[in-house]
Design an enzyme around this catalytic site. Sequence first.
Site, PDB file in Angstrom:
ATOM      1  N   ASP A   1       0.870  -1.171   0.000  1.00 34.68           N
ATOM      2  CA  ASP A   1       0.000   0.000   0.000  1.00 34.68           C
ATOM      3  C   ASP A   1       0.909   1.223   0.000  1.00 34.68           C
ATOM      4  O   ASP A   1       1.906   1.256   0.729  1.00 34.68           O
ATOM      5  CB  ASP A   1      -0.875  -0.008   1.258  1.00 34.68           C
ATOM      6  CG  ASP A   1      -2.297   0.416   0.973  1.00 34.68           C
ATOM      7  OD1 ASP A   1      -2.471   1.521   0.442  1.00 34.68           O
ATOM      8  OD2 ASP A   1      -3.220  -0.357   1.280  1.00 34.68           O
TER       9      ASP A   1
ATOM     10  N   ASP B   1      -3.172   4.583  -2.439  1.00 32.56           N
ATOM     11  CA  ASP B   1      -4.302   5.018  -1.627  1.00 32.56           C
ATOM     12  C   ASP B   1      -4.856   6.378  -2.086  1.00 32.56           C
ATOM     13  O   ASP B   1      -4.090   7.324  -2.291  1.00 32.56           O
ATOM     14  CB  ASP B   1      -3.807   5.131  -0.174  1.00 32.56           C
ATOM     15  CG  ASP B   1      -4.912   5.329   0.821  1.00 32.56           C
ATOM     16  OD1 ASP B   1      -5.743   4.433   0.966  1.00 32.56           O
ATOM     17  OD2 ASP B   1      -4.944   6.405   1.452  1.00 32.56           O
TER      18      ASP B   1
ATOM     19  N   GLU C   1      -6.497   3.609  -6.001  1.00 34.32           N
ATOM     20  CA  GLU C   1      -7.831   3.699  -5.396  1.00 34.32           C
ATOM     21  C   GLU C   1      -8.479   4.994  -5.886  1.00 34.32           C
ATOM     22  O   GLU C   1      -7.869   6.065  -5.811  1.00 34.32           O
ATOM     23  CB  GLU C   1      -7.733   3.712  -3.873  1.00 34.32           C
ATOM     24  CG  GLU C   1      -9.097   3.583  -3.230  1.00 34.32           C
ATOM     25  CD  GLU C   1      -9.136   3.996  -1.769  1.00 34.32           C
ATOM     26  OE1 GLU C   1     -10.050   3.576  -1.060  1.00 34.32           O
ATOM     27  OE2 GLU C   1      -8.249   4.772  -1.339  1.00 34.32           O
TER      28      GLU C   1
ATOM     29  N   HIS D   1     -11.029  -3.661   3.460  1.00 36.23           N
ATOM     30  CA  HIS D   1     -11.011  -3.187   4.854  1.00 36.23           C
ATOM     31  C   HIS D   1     -11.886  -1.955   5.075  1.00 36.23           C
ATOM     32  O   HIS D   1     -12.043  -1.524   6.212  1.00 36.23           O
ATOM     33  CB  HIS D   1      -9.561  -2.890   5.238  1.00 36.23           C
ATOM     34  CG  HIS D   1      -8.994  -1.762   4.421  1.00 36.23           C
ATOM     35  ND1 HIS D   1      -8.772  -1.865   3.059  1.00 36.23           N
ATOM     36  CD2 HIS D   1      -8.645  -0.501   4.754  1.00 36.23           C
ATOM     37  CE1 HIS D   1      -8.304  -0.722   2.596  1.00 36.23           C
ATOM     38  NE2 HIS D   1      -8.219   0.123   3.608  1.00 36.23           N
ATOM     39  N   ASP D   2     -12.420  -1.377   4.007  1.00 30.93           N
ATOM     40  CA  ASP D   2     -13.263  -0.180   4.146  1.00 30.93           C
ATOM     41  C   ASP D   2     -14.749  -0.485   3.992  1.00 30.93           C
ATOM     42  O   ASP D   2     -15.573   0.422   4.072  1.00 30.93           O
ATOM     43  CB  ASP D   2     -12.898   0.854   3.069  1.00 30.93           C
ATOM     44  CG  ASP D   2     -11.518   1.442   3.280  1.00 30.93           C
ATOM     45  OD1 ASP D   2     -11.058   1.480   4.436  1.00 30.93           O
ATOM     46  OD2 ASP D   2     -10.896   1.865   2.278  1.00 30.93           O
TER      47      ASP D   2
HETATM   48  C1  GLC Z   1      -8.351   4.821   1.728  1.00 34.06           C
HETATM   49  C2  GLC Z   1      -8.115   3.629   2.612  1.00 34.06           C
HETATM   50  C3  GLC Z   1      -8.796   3.853   3.921  1.00 34.06           C
HETATM   51  C4  GLC Z   1      -8.192   5.075   4.559  1.00 34.06           C
HETATM   52  C5  GLC Z   1      -8.260   6.285   3.645  1.00 34.06           C
HETATM   53  C6  GLC Z   1      -7.347   7.363   4.107  1.00 34.06           C
HETATM   54  O1  GLC Z   1      -9.682   4.973   1.392  1.00 34.06           O
HETATM   55  O2  GLC Z   1      -8.522   2.457   1.973  1.00 34.06           O
HETATM   56  O3  GLC Z   1      -8.707   2.761   4.779  1.00 34.06           O
HETATM   57  O4  GLC Z   1      -8.847   5.360   5.757  1.00 34.06           O
HETATM   58  O5  GLC Z   1      -7.852   5.962   2.335  1.00 34.06           O
HETATM   59  O6  GLC Z   1      -6.011   6.977   3.954  1.00 34.06           O
END
Ligand code: GLC
Length: 561
Positions: free
Chosen positions: A98, A201, A255, A327-328
Site C-alpha cells: 500500500d 491510496d 484507489e 477493509h473499508d
Molecule cells: C483509503 C483507505 C482507507 C483510509 C483512507 C485514508 O480509502 O482504503 O482505509 O482510511 O484511504 O487513507
Amino acid sequence: MSKKWYKEMCVYQVWPRSFKDGDGDGIGDLKGILEKLDYIKSLGVDAIWFSPLYASPQKDYGYDIADYYNINPEYGTNEDFKAVLDGAHERGLRVIMDLVINHTSDQHEWFKKSAAGDPQYKDYYIWRPGKGKNGKKFPNNWMATFPGDGWKWNEERGEYYLHLFAVEQPDLNHDNPAVREEVKKIMRYWLDMGVDGFREDVITYISKKEGLPNGFPLPAARGMEHYSPGPNLKKYLQEYREVVKEYGDRLQLGEAPMMTPKNALKYIEGEDRVLDMMFGFQHMEADCFMISWIRLPFSLKKLKKIYNKWQTRLYGRGINANYIENHDQPRNISRYGSEKFRFESGKALCTMYTFLSGAQFVYQGQEIGMSNLDYEKWDDFVDVSTFSTKKLLEKLKVFSDNKIMKMAKYAARDNARTPVQWDSTENAGFTTGTPWYTVNPNFTEVNVASQENDPDSQLNFYRKAIALRKEYADAAVYGQFNLHLKGHKQLFVYDKIGENGTKLTVIINLSEKEISSKKALKYLCPRATEILSNYKDEVGAKLRPYEARVFACNLNACHEE
Ligand code: GLC
C-alpha cells in the site's frame, strides 16, 4: 487485448492488524503472516496486497504513516518483512504494498518540521492563513472525507493545514517538486527491496485546484470537485509511473473514489497509461446512496447496471479491478447476501464477481464467509471514520441515537476489521493473547479449520472458482460481457465469450426466494456443461435461494453441429 499476469491475477488482501498474531500480543503481525503464507498460496491466488505495514500511530490503522521506510514495530521489523517478501516470492506470490501518499501522519518528521517552519519542509503540506477579522476562519469551506471540517488550526505555525481525512492525516503538497521527489524515493526503496507494485491510496486526490476555491455547499465531502481528480493528477502520476517503469514488470493500482469508467480510461488505457487499473466504488453502492451509512434496499438491478457499464466500457481497453470486500467495506454477506443463507449467498457472491472481466481481489475472511459483527454499544467500535460520521449525523439532528447506531452497525468499516477466524479454539486461533479487537462470536461455526477438509465449504468453493477463472481465462478474464434479463430483480444472468470461442454462462438467483429457472436457462447452449455450482444436484425447474451455476461451452463446436 494482450495477455499479462496482472490482468489475470487474483490478489489476496491482508489487513495486517487482524490477520494473524505470531507473538501473542493480540495484534496481527509479520510473523503471523509468514505462518500463513502456505494458506494464502493454497487459495490459488497470485499475489498479496498488504494494507499499510509502515510505522504509524494507528489513528487510521496504518493509513497515517509516520515513517515510510520502516515497518510498524507492532508488526515486526524490516527484516521480518523481507522474510515475508522472500517467502511469498518462493511460493510464486507477488507482493503489492500500500502506498499512502495523499497524506502522512501528523507524527511524521516532515509534518513536525513543516509546522515549525523549517525552510526545507515548510511547503510539504497545504498550509493557509485563517480568514476573517480575527484570522481564525477556515481558508475555504472544504470538508474532510471522514466527515468534519477539512482544516485544522496549528498553534505552532499559526496557520491552518488541510486534511481530507482525519485531523491526524495532513495532506501532502504534491505541487511541491520536493514532495514528489520524496514519493519517488519511497517507491524506489520498496521496489529495490523487491516488491512487485503498489496499491495507491486515494491517489486521485493528490492534486488540488489552484487557489483552493470553495466547493458546492454540500453537507458532506464539500470541495471534492476541486481535487477528485485535481488538475495535475495525470502529470504527477506520469512522474511516479516513470519510476515504476525503471523496474520493469511491476504493478500500479489506484484507489479512485467517485470514478466512472469513462474517466478511469483516461488513466488506465493504452501504453502510456499512468496506472494499470483502478478500484472504483460504484458497484459498492447497490444498497446505499454514495456511502453504506445512507442505506437503501439492495437493488440487483442497480448492481447489474453498474457492472454492465464497467464491463462493457472497459472491454478491450482497460482492466477492471473486481472486489466485493475490503477493509473499508462492511462484510458483503451482510449486505448483498444474507446471513440466514450465509454460505449459499457467500458462494453466490463469489460466483457473481469471479467471472467478470478483470483482475480479482479477495479480502481476508471473505473466502470463509465472515460477516458483520452484532454491535451493541459505541464502545465496541474503533474506527476513526465511524466516530466522525456519527458526529456529523448527530449534528444534523435528523436521526435518533438509536437510528444512528443502527446505521453504524450496518455500515461501519469496523465490521471488516475483526480478527480472521482460523479455528474454533479460543480467540478463533487468531492470537494466544488478548485480541486487540473483538472476535466475531460466530467463529465457532465460521472458521478456516472447519472448512479445510469439507469439499463443499465456502473456502473450497473459492479455491475452485479461482482455479476455474484461470482455466477459462480467455472468457472469464478477457471475454466480452453480455448481460441478460437486465431489469430482473432476482436473477443475475450473464455470459462471457472469449476469443477462442469459449462461452461461460453465469446464472444466479441473488435472493432468498425460490424462482423458476426457465428464464435463465434460455441463455444456455444445449451442449454447455456445468463447471461450478453451490447446490449439489443438477439444475432443476426452480432456482433455490442464492443458487448459482456456471456453465461452459465451445461456440465453435456448437456452430459446427
Ligand atoms: C483509503 C483507505 C482507507 C483510509 C483512507 C485514508 O480509502 O482504503 O482505509 O482510511 O484511504 O487513507
